[in-house]
Structure formats: C-alpha cells, structure tokens
Design an enzyme around this catalytic site. Structure first.
Site, PDB file in Angstrom:
ATOM      1  N   LYS A  25      -6.631 -12.363  -8.124  1.00  0.00           N
ATOM      2  CA  LYS A  25      -7.897 -12.417  -7.401  1.00  0.00           C
ATOM      3  C   LYS A  25      -8.867 -11.357  -7.935  1.00  0.00           C
ATOM      4  CE  LYS A  25      -9.083 -11.595  -2.791  1.00  0.00           C
ATOM      5  NZ  LYS A  25      -8.780 -11.465  -1.368  1.00  0.00           N
ATOM      6  N   LYS A  44     -12.114  -5.533  -5.726  1.00  0.00           N
ATOM      7  CA  LYS A  44     -12.950  -4.339  -5.893  1.00  0.00           C
ATOM      8  C   LYS A  44     -12.124  -3.136  -6.311  1.00  0.00           C
ATOM      9  CE  LYS A  44     -13.120  -4.089  -0.829  1.00  0.00           C
ATOM     10  NZ  LYS A  44     -13.903  -4.041   0.371  1.00  0.00           N
ATOM     11  N   LYS A 102       0.828  -1.215   0.000  1.00  0.00           N
ATOM     12  CA  LYS A 102       0.000   0.000   0.000  1.00  0.00           C
ATOM     13  C   LYS A 102       0.855   1.255   0.000  1.00  0.00           C
ATOM     14  CE  LYS A 102      -4.312  -1.729   1.918  1.00  0.00           C
ATOM     15  NZ  LYS A 102      -5.310  -1.605   2.988  1.00  0.00           N
TER      16      LYS A 102
END
Ligand code: TRP
Length: 334
Positions: A197, A200, A115
C-alpha cells in the site's frame, strides 16, 4: 440519529505527510459521505503519541491535517472536524472502557504486534490499549458507521465487542457501529512496490506522492514508477504496477478502467505515466491552492477549531455522563 441523519465517525493521524493514497482512498470518500451523514472527523493526536513525536512537529502537522480536511472539501460548518485532544471525554471514556477490555483481546491485535516490533524500545501501555481509545472515539458519538481501511477492521471489531459487552452488563448505552466499506474505494499502492500500500511512513520518498508535492516532483515520481516488461497496458493482477497507475488515473479523472485501457490501447508506458502525472497534478494543484488560501486566514481556522471542539465536547460529554452514572460514579452536585 442526529437531525434525521445517521452518525458517522472517523479519524486520521497527523503523523507523516499525507499521500495521494490517503486522499483518494479515504479523504475523498469522507467528502462524498458528508452530505448523507452527520459527520465527526477527528485529528487523532492522542493516538499519535503512542509512538514518540517531536512536539513542535506534531502540533504543526495536526494543524496541517485540519487544513487539509477543509481544503479537501469538508465544510467545517457542517462537519464536526476537531482535535481529539481538545475533548477530554475521549481520555475519560477510554479509561472506563479499559476496565471492560481484556489483555488477551489486545494481545491479539495485529497492528499492536507490528508496531511493537517496529518500536521495540518503546512498547508502552498506550500503544497496547490504542484500540480502546479508538473505541472511545467512536462510541462517544454513538456512531452508526465508521469508514475505515482494512488495516483498522480489527479495531472496529473490538469496538463492537466492547460496546456489546458494556450494553450487556448495563443495558442499552452505546450504538453498535458498523464498518463503512466504500464502493470499490481506490486502493493506491506504492509506486516502487505495487504489492504494498502507498504509505506515509514509507522510507522511500519515490514510493509515495505526497499531497504537498509540486508538479515536477509528481511527474518525476510517476516517470520512475515500477511497471513490468510486458509492454502492454491492460488492467489485470498480473501487471500490478500498470494496474496501480490505471487506478490512480481513474480515481483522478473519474474514468473507468475499461475506458482507460481503451484510451491507452497500443501506446507505451511512457505515455501512461505522463497522463497519470498530469491527472494527479490536476487534482493536487487545486487542493494545494485551497490549502494556501486557508493558511492565510488564521482566524477562520481558529474559530472553527474552537466551535467544533465545543460541539464535539457537548455530544461526547452526554455519552460520558451516562456511562459514568452506569458504572457507579457519584452524581455531580450542581
Ligand atoms: N487508528 C486509526 C488509523 O490509524 C485512526 C483512528 C483513531 C480512527 N480513532 C478512530 C479511525 C476512530 C476511525 C474511527 O487509521
């Protein structure tokens, strides 16, 4: 133990639109577990502000997620579903636990590294100590089990380390939580890159089916799903795109991969994609109808938000007071 049941805690962020992967991989499992455990399911809005959010959007999405929890089948009279930010004990315990967590431990967190790389202009202290807030979430409720995906395993490990450290210094205070690793929990991959994966936060909207997608959109995305040139429908790692479609189909219909492979024997990818699209619509359409139903009744949701926040705060404060006492904060005068 509460009411003779083990305690389960989990949370989800209200950032981004929830995908079919979130539903089949996590939410559906939560619903299945909700009879067996005393459950706390949080909308972890405090975690969300570790990256910049538009306030109006965050508020709206947090409420939408709460609605989805209920629409998916979590009965708000039985499960404590609440906003993390409504229970101030989370922030208070997180602060204390920060003082029992080492910089070196946080530095090792792979999600922080990912991140930080993604948000290089805003590497804030909250992002750094994100796992400590997560530890506070779990430990406040003395959770026995925590259903999490593989990406959160490291955070659960550090939660256990912090709890054990604290217990070691001050005596039994926290229950040491265990990861709940579901049965072959449906791991849904991106429709555009089946090695990745379904997420969202994927930039390619065709990669994910969102819970709010209408039937036409679902069909279009399924038709465009990446497959291969093998022209045979088998359930195997060498055909990740086809395997993912079969996984979606099985998760939506309750069939086994063997049954599905037999069903599509000798048929083409077009047929498979059509069937997958239909099976997804059969799951999502009723979910969307329930969401619309709940949205209509503002008082219903509001009253449960209030009652469950109070219930969560009651349990959380009990743990917090114990911890405050152990670390040496003065008793409250009553
Ligand atoms: N970090 C988790 C995620 O992004 C969400 C989360 C916050 C959580 N607190 C938690 C999950 C406690 C399980 C338990 O997926």
């Amino acid at each position: 133990m509460i009411n003779g049941k083990k305690v389960l805690f989990s949370g989800m962020q209200a950032t981004g639109n929830l995908t079919l992967g979130n539903y089949l991989g996590a939410l559906k499992n939560w619903v299945a577990l909700s009879d067996e455990y005393e459950c706390y399911y949080s909308v972890v809005d405090m975690h969300s502000i570790t990256v910049r959010q538009d306030p109006a959007v965050l508020r709206k999405r947090a409420r939408a997620l709460m609605t989805i929890y209920i629409a998916a089948g979590l009965d708000p009279d039985k499960n404590c579903i609440y906003y993390q930010s409504h229970v101030s004990a989370h922030a208070e315990l997180a602060w204390i636990l920060n003082c029992y967590t080492y910089m070196g431990e946080m530095n090792r967190m792979t999600q922080f590294k990912d991140k930080a790389a993604k948000h290089a202009d805003n590497i804030n202290c909250g992002l750094f100590t994100y796992p400590v807030l997560m530890a506070a979430d779990i430990l406040l409720y003395q959770a026995d089990v925590v259903p999490v995906g593989i990406d959160q395993m490291q955070h659960l490990e550090i939660t256990r380390d912090i709890a054990q450290r604290f217990n070691g210094i001050y005596g039994e205070t926290f229950t040491i939580p265990q990861a709940y690793v579901g049965k072959t929990g449906a791991k849904i991959m991106s429709l555009q890159n089946p090695e990745k994966k379904m997420s969202k936060s994927d930039e390619n909207p065709n990669a994910s089916i969102y819970l709010t997608d209408d039937p036409d959109t679902i069909m279009r995305k399924c038709r465009r799903a990446v497959t291969d040139s093998e022209a045979q429908i088998l359930y195997r790692d060498e055909q990740p795109g086809v395997k993912n479609l079969l996984n979606i189909y099985c998760a939506c219909t309750g069939k086994t991969p063997e049954e599905a492979v037999k069903e599509f024997d000798g048929r083409g990818y077009g047929d498979l994609k059509l069937a997958v699209g239909e099976s997804v619509i059969a799951v999502l359409k009723p979910l969307q109808d329930r969401i619309a139903q709940i949205e209509k009744d503002k008082d219903y949701l509001d009253s449960h938000i209030k009652a469950n926040a109070e219930r969560a705060a009651y349990t959380a404060t009990k743990t917090l007071r114990k911890v405050q006492r152990k670390v040496g904060f003065p008793d409250r005068i009553r």
